[in-house]
Design an enzyme around this catalytic site. Structure first.
Site, PDB file in Angstrom:
ATOM      1  N   CYS A 122       0.830  -1.210   0.000  1.00 54.62           N
ATOM      2  CA  CYS A 122       0.000   0.000   0.000  1.00 54.62           C
ATOM      3  C   CYS A 122       0.862   1.257   0.000  1.00 54.62           C
ATOM      4  CB  CYS A 122      -0.938  -0.002   1.204  1.00 54.62           C
ATOM      5  SG  CYS A 122      -1.997   1.465   1.283  1.00 54.62           S
TER       6      CYS A 122
ATOM      7  N   CYS B 212      -0.388   4.138   2.151  1.00 54.27           N
ATOM      8  CA  CYS B 212      -0.158   3.959   3.585  1.00 54.27           C
ATOM      9  C   CYS B 212       1.311   4.175   3.940  1.00 54.27           C
ATOM     10  CB  CYS B 212      -0.524   2.538   4.026  1.00 54.27           C
ATOM     11  SG  CYS B 212      -2.001   1.868   3.289  1.00 54.27           S
ATOM     12  N   ASP B 213       2.198   3.635   3.148  1.00 49.74           N
ATOM     13  CA  ASP B 213       3.599   3.545   3.574  1.00 49.74           C
ATOM     14  C   ASP B 213       4.586   4.395   2.777  1.00 49.74           C
ATOM     15  OD1 ASP B 213       2.799   1.716   5.511  1.00 49.74           O
ATOM     16  OD2 ASP B 213       2.968   0.033   4.128  1.00 49.74           O
TER      17      ASP B 213
END
Ligand code: NDP
Length: 312
Positions: A138, A141-142
């Site tokens: 992701c 997200c990261d």
């Protein structure tokens, strides 16, 4: 063999942010929800490390911790949280007939499906060893953790190209690795990626090994035609080769798209069956965020409550 029969007002299937948010709302509405956690209690977030984009955690939070917090919050208002999996559902008549753990029959007035989706992985041993330590599925997200660094992403669909473009805004360089010479992503998405100066495309390549002891320090890729291998010096490796919605047991029971995502009526969590709602990644292949999952979990709870207090 089916033995016990139980009646519930709200049955929630799944224990990610969507499921627990639906539980918090329905429990506070005194609907005494029963929640089955499924095979992976806490869902996808339990496989990540730091979460920095969920509102309310200014210093970030460990994925397991956040799911534990959500579980406790749902329990506090009386959600009956159970270990176990739903083995089959029958939505053909009301109350809906659901079998848990192959032995217990539940008659539910409403069902909230929040079973999520599972990211596809390449299947490399090194990829699994370094998941959460430089390997991620992701970018939204990261990506932030790789600010100013070099990263690689694999895939040739809309997700890979969109995420490569997103990463390019944060990272110094992004290698986009795709096994064929043509992308399946939309032309618009391809155009954007091609016009991003710090994306280098490696077409006709596949990743063969992620290197690094504790954290990723490189990626070995192989040319599919010549077999030639080379190492990319990257600190992050993103996998964007698709997701599988966890909807197997609902096939033939609610309307789904070709990929198996449950179709909801626009702007709601209502499925093709009245009284059955779907929230989170099981009905969302676009945003796939914990925050959006929690939002739709809340919507499903409110819609279930309204359904129960109406004449249907
Ligand atoms: P897709 O299934 O569309 O693409 C997966 C990609 O990964 C393909 O290019 C495929 O290669 C590649 N791939 C699959 N398995 C492997 C493997 N084992 N090794 C190497 N490469 C592999 O998934 P997406 O997540 O990209 O998209 C899913 C859906 O969501 C699509 O309908 C997409 O349009 C949509 N979407 C829309 C967005 C938007 O509109 N903003 C954003 C993101 C997704 P190959 O092409 O060779 O099969």
């Amino acid at each position: 063999m089916t033995t016990k029969i139980e009646k519930v007002k709200v049955l929630i299937i799944g224990s990610g942010p969507a499921g627990y948010t639906a539980a918090i709302y329905t429990a506070r509405a005194d609907l005494k929800p029963v929640l089955y956690q499924g095979l992976q209690p806490g869902g996808q977030l339990t496989t990540t490390t730091d979460i920095e984009n969920f509102p309310g955690y200014p210093d970030g939070v460990d994925g397991n911790q956040m799911m534990e917090d959500l579980r406790r919050q749902a329990e506090r208002f009386g959600t009956d949280i159970r270990w176990g999996v739903i083995s089959s559902v029958d939505f053909s008549s009301r109350p809906f007939k659901i079998v848990a753990d192959e032995t217990k029959t539940i008659l539910a007035e409403t069902v909230i499906i929040a079973t999520g989706a599972t990211a596809k992985w390449m299947g490399l041993e090194s990829e699994q060893r370094l998941r959460g330590y430089g390997v991620s599925a992701c970018a939204t997200c990261d990506g932030f953790f790789y600010k100013g660094q070099d990263v690689a992403i694999v895939g040739g669909g809309d997700s890979a190209l969109e995420e490569a473009t997103y990463l390019a805004k944060l990272c110094r360089k992004v290698y986009l690795i795709h096994r064929r010479n043509e992308f399946r992503a939309s032309k618009a998405m391809q155009h954007k990626a091609h016009n991003t100066h710090n994306i280098e495309m490696l077409l006709g390549y596949v990743p063969v090994e992620v290197t690094g002891e504790k954290n990723v320090d490189g990626l070995i890729v192989k040319n599919v035609e010549t077999g030639e291998q080379k190492k990319l010096d990257v600190q992050g490796f993103f996998v964007a080769i698709g997701h599988t919605p966890n909807s197997e047991i609902f096939k033939g029971q609610v309307e789904m798209d070709e990929a198996g995502y449950i179709i909801t009526k626009h702007g709601t969590t209502k499925t093709s069956i009245k009284g059955v709602f779907a929230a989170g990644d099981i009905q969302d292949h676009v945003y796939r965020q914990a925050t959006t999952a929690a939002g739709t979990g809340c919507m499903a709870a409110i819609e279930a409550e309204r359904y129960l207090s109406s004449d249907h």
